[in-house]
Design a protein around this motif. Structure first.
Motif, mmCIF file in Angstrom:
data_model
loop_
_atom_site.group_PDB
_atom_site.id
_atom_site.type_symbol
_atom_site.label_atom_id
_atom_site.label_comp_id
_atom_site.label_asym_id
_atom_site.label_seq_id
_atom_site.Cartn_x
_atom_site.Cartn_y
_atom_site.Cartn_z
ATOM 1 N N ASN A 82 0.833 -1.202 0.000
ATOM 2 C CA ASN A 82 0.000 0.000 0.000
ATOM 3 C C ASN A 82 0.874 1.261 0.000
ATOM 4 O OD1 ASN A 82 -2.029 1.888 0.141
ATOM 5 N ND2 ASN A 82 -3.040 0.971 1.910
ATOM 6 N N PRO A 83 1.611 1.484 -1.073
ATOM 7 C CA PRO A 83 2.606 2.552 -1.099
ATOM 8 C C PRO A 83 2.075 3.956 -0.829
ATOM 9 C CG PRO A 83 2.506 1.416 -3.218
ATOM 10 C CD PRO A 83 1.584 0.710 -2.296
ATOM 11 N N ARG A 84 0.901 4.303 -1.347
ATOM 12 C CA ARG A 84 0.376 5.655 -1.096
ATOM 13 C C ARG A 84 0.132 5.883 0.385
ATOM 14 N NH1 ARG A 84 -2.868 8.271 -5.808
ATOM 15 N NH2 ARG A 84 -2.021 7.128 -7.552
ATOM 16 N N LYS A 85 -0.495 4.924 1.037
ATOM 17 C CA LYS A 85 -0.777 5.041 2.474
ATOM 18 C C LYS A 85 0.530 5.090 3.260
ATOM 19 C CE LYS A 85 -3.244 2.729 6.235
ATOM 20 N NZ LYS A 85 -2.328 1.994 7.075
ATOM 21 N N GLN A 86 1.465 4.221 2.924
ATOM 22 C CA GLN A 86 2.727 4.194 3.651
ATOM 23 C C GLN A 86 3.528 5.476 3.411
ATOM 24 O OE1 GLN A 86 4.027 0.228 2.311
ATOM 25 N NE2 GLN A 86 4.070 -0.316 4.476
ATOM 26 N N TRP A 87 3.499 6.017 2.192
ATOM 27 C CA TRP A 87 4.197 7.265 1.904
ATOM 28 C C TRP A 87 3.629 8.384 2.777
ATOM 29 C CZ3 TRP A 87 3.498 12.249 0.375
ATOM 30 C CH2 TRP A 87 4.616 12.934 -0.095
ATOM 31 N N ARG A 88 2.309 8.475 2.846
ATOM 32 C CA ARG A 88 1.669 9.507 3.680
ATOM 33 C C ARG A 88 2.063 9.349 5.149
ATOM 34 N NH1 ARG A 88 -3.016 8.786 0.143
ATOM 35 N NH2 ARG A 88 -3.330 10.705 -1.007
ATOM 36 N N GLU A 89 2.055 8.114 5.631
ATOM 37 C CA GLU A 89 2.417 7.871 7.030
ATOM 38 C C GLU A 89 3.877 8.230 7.294
ATOM 39 O OE1 GLU A 89 1.276 3.809 7.726
ATOM 40 O OE2 GLU A 89 -0.860 4.319 7.836
ATOM 41 N N LEU A 90 4.756 7.865 6.370
ATOM 42 C CA LEU A 90 6.169 8.231 6.518
ATOM 43 C C LEU A 90 6.332 9.744 6.585
ATOM 44 C CD1 LEU A 90 8.098 5.866 4.083
ATOM 45 C CD2 LEU A 90 8.366 5.994 6.558
ATOM 46 N N MET A 91 5.660 10.446 5.701
ATOM 47 C CA MET A 91 5.786 11.902 5.677
ATOM 48 C C MET A 91 5.196 12.541 6.924
ATOM 49 S SD MET A 91 7.715 12.622 3.314
ATOM 50 C CE MET A 91 7.599 14.352 3.691
ATOM 51 N N GLU A 92 4.080 12.017 7.409
ATOM 52 C CA GLU A 92 3.499 12.555 8.642
ATOM 53 C C GLU A 92 4.457 12.370 9.808
ATOM 54 O OE1 GLU A 92 -0.387 10.833 9.175
ATOM 55 O OE2 GLU A 92 -1.094 11.656 7.270
ATOM 56 N N ALA A 93 5.153 11.242 9.838
ATOM 57 C CA ALA A 93 6.092 10.962 10.923
ATOM 58 C C ALA A 93 7.386 11.756 10.787
ATOM 59 C CB ALA A 93 6.413 9.471 10.962
ATOM 60 N N ARG A 94 7.777 12.104 9.568
ATOM 61 C CA ARG A 94 9.083 12.737 9.336
ATOM 62 C C ARG A 94 9.033 14.246 9.105
ATOM 63 N NH1 ARG A 94 11.933 8.508 5.096
ATOM 64 N NH2 ARG A 94 11.985 6.713 6.519
ATOM 65 N N ARG A 95 7.926 14.749 8.607
ATOM 66 C CA ARG A 95 7.869 16.150 8.171
ATOM 67 C C ARG A 95 8.389 17.117 9.233
ATOM 68 N NH1 ARG A 95 3.157 16.093 5.987
ATOM 69 N NH2 ARG A 95 3.941 15.777 3.907
ATOM 70 N N HIS A 96 7.970 16.940 10.490
ATOM 71 C CA HIS A 96 8.425 17.853 11.550
ATOM 72 C C HIS A 96 9.930 17.755 11.773
ATOM 73 C CE1 HIS A 96 8.115 14.206 14.003
ATOM 74 N NE2 HIS A 96 8.849 14.824 14.911
ATOM 75 N N LEU A 97 10.518 16.579 11.524
ATOM 76 C CA LEU A 97 11.971 16.431 11.667
ATOM 77 C C LEU A 97 12.695 17.128 10.518
ATOM 78 C CD1 LEU A 97 12.078 12.691 12.768
ATOM 79 C CD2 LEU A 97 12.242 14.725 14.227
ATOM 80 N N TYR A 98 12.140 17.015 9.311
ATOM 81 C CA TYR A 98 12.732 17.727 8.175
ATOM 82 C C TYR A 98 12.726 19.231 8.427
ATOM 83 C CZ TYR A 98 12.135 13.445 5.312
ATOM 84 O OH TYR A 98 12.182 12.179 4.807
ATOM 85 N N THR A 99 11.591 19.736 8.865
ATOM 86 C CA THR A 99 11.501 21.192 9.077
ATOM 87 C C THR A 99 12.341 21.631 10.270
ATOM 88 O OG1 THR A 99 9.428 20.954 10.300
ATOM 89 C CG2 THR A 99 9.256 21.414 7.949
ATOM 90 N N GLU A 100 12.543 20.740 11.236
ATOM 91 C CA GLU A 100 13.393 21.059 12.392
ATOM 92 C C GLU A 100 14.826 21.360 11.973
ATOM 93 O OE1 GLU A 100 15.474 18.351 15.813
ATOM 94 O OE2 GLU A 100 13.296 18.137 15.632
ATOM 95 N N VAL A 101 15.351 20.585 11.030
ATOM 96 C CA VAL A 101 16.754 20.752 10.641
ATOM 97 C C VAL A 101 16.946 21.685 9.451
ATOM 98 C CG1 VAL A 101 17.427 18.498 11.559
ATOM 99 C CG2 VAL A 101 16.826 18.706 9.144
ATOM 100 N N ALA A 102 15.878 21.976 8.735
ATOM 101 C CA ALA A 102 15.999 22.742 7.488
ATOM 102 C C ALA A 102 16.087 24.242 7.724
ATOM 103 C CB ALA A 102 14.815 22.442 6.577
ATOM 104 N N ARG A 103 16.985 24.865 6.990
ATOM 105 C CA ARG A 103 17.032 26.324 6.955
ATOM 106 C C ARG A 103 15.941 26.848 6.025
ATOM 107 N NH1 ARG A 103 22.682 29.130 5.840
ATOM 108 N NH2 ARG A 103 23.130 27.913 7.703
ATOM 109 N N VAL A 104 15.707 26.107 4.935
ATOM 110 C CA VAL A 104 14.658 26.479 3.990
ATOM 111 C C VAL A 104 13.923 25.230 3.518
ATOM 112 C CG1 VAL A 104 15.818 28.565 3.140
ATOM 113 C CG2 VAL A 104 16.173 26.411 1.962
ATOM 114 N N VAL A 105 12.673 25.434 3.126
ATOM 115 C CA VAL A 105 11.850 24.375 2.543
ATOM 116 C C VAL A 105 11.506 24.811 1.126
ATOM 117 C CG1 VAL A 105 9.688 23.088 2.702
ATOM 118 C CG2 VAL A 105 10.874 23.794 4.803
#
Length: 160
Positions: A113-136
């Motif tokens: 179920n790649p679409r569902k898993q992709w969404r779940e991965l992004m929900e779990a990771r997005r805040h970590l990406y933005t935590e370390v990013a200078r820009v998005v």
């Protein structure tokens, strides 16, 4: 996954006149096998340990543009090492991911179920990406050249 980290990273390095390095490629070269095979043979925990070591080595040794695998930021030590670096989070939504990769390529974390898993991965990771990013920088519907130009503008970097 499929956001264009390697393509945009290589273009940024070329435009800035510096070297490009990809930690996923470092892992593949050191292990002599694909990341998907490492996941299958040794599991995600083993891969994440390899990834953590690869990122630490690259940050210590490399002075150019560095592309990290999408899960590298899961490790708190890695996030701490990224502090003070000009980190760019290249974002995209699931529809763009489907368009670019079909979500049917060798992505071990998206096997069922790649679409569902992709969404779940992004929900779990997005805040970590933005935590370390200078820009998005959003990549949806944009060419690598357009994304590269926006990254240069956002970081206020001059071209070589």
């Amino acid at each position: 996954m499929g956001v264009g980290k390697s393509t945009v990273g290589a273009q940024l390095a070329e435009r800035l006149g510096c070297a490009f390095r990809d930690t996923d490629e470092d892992i593949v070269a050191a292990q002599g096998r694909a990341i998907a095979d490492i996941f299958v043979d040794e599991g995600e925990t083993h891969f994440r340990a390899l990834e953590k070591a690869a990122v630490a080595a690259a940050l210590a040794e490399h002075d150019g543009v560095l592309s990290l695998g999408g899960g590298a930021i899961l490790d708190a030590d890695t996030r701490a090492l990224l502090a003070g670096h000009a980190v760019v989070y290249l974002s995209m939504d699931v529809e763009e991911a489907v368009r670019r990769t079909g979500l049917n390529v060798a992505r071990p974390l998206l096997a069922v179920n790649p679409r569902k898993q992709w969404r779940e991965l992004m929900e779990a990771r997005r805040h970590l990406y933005t935590e370390v990013a200078r820009v998005v920088v959003a990549t949806d519907g944009r060419t690598p050249d357009e994304v590269t130009e926006e990254v240069l503008d956002a970081l206020e970097l001059k071209q070589a």
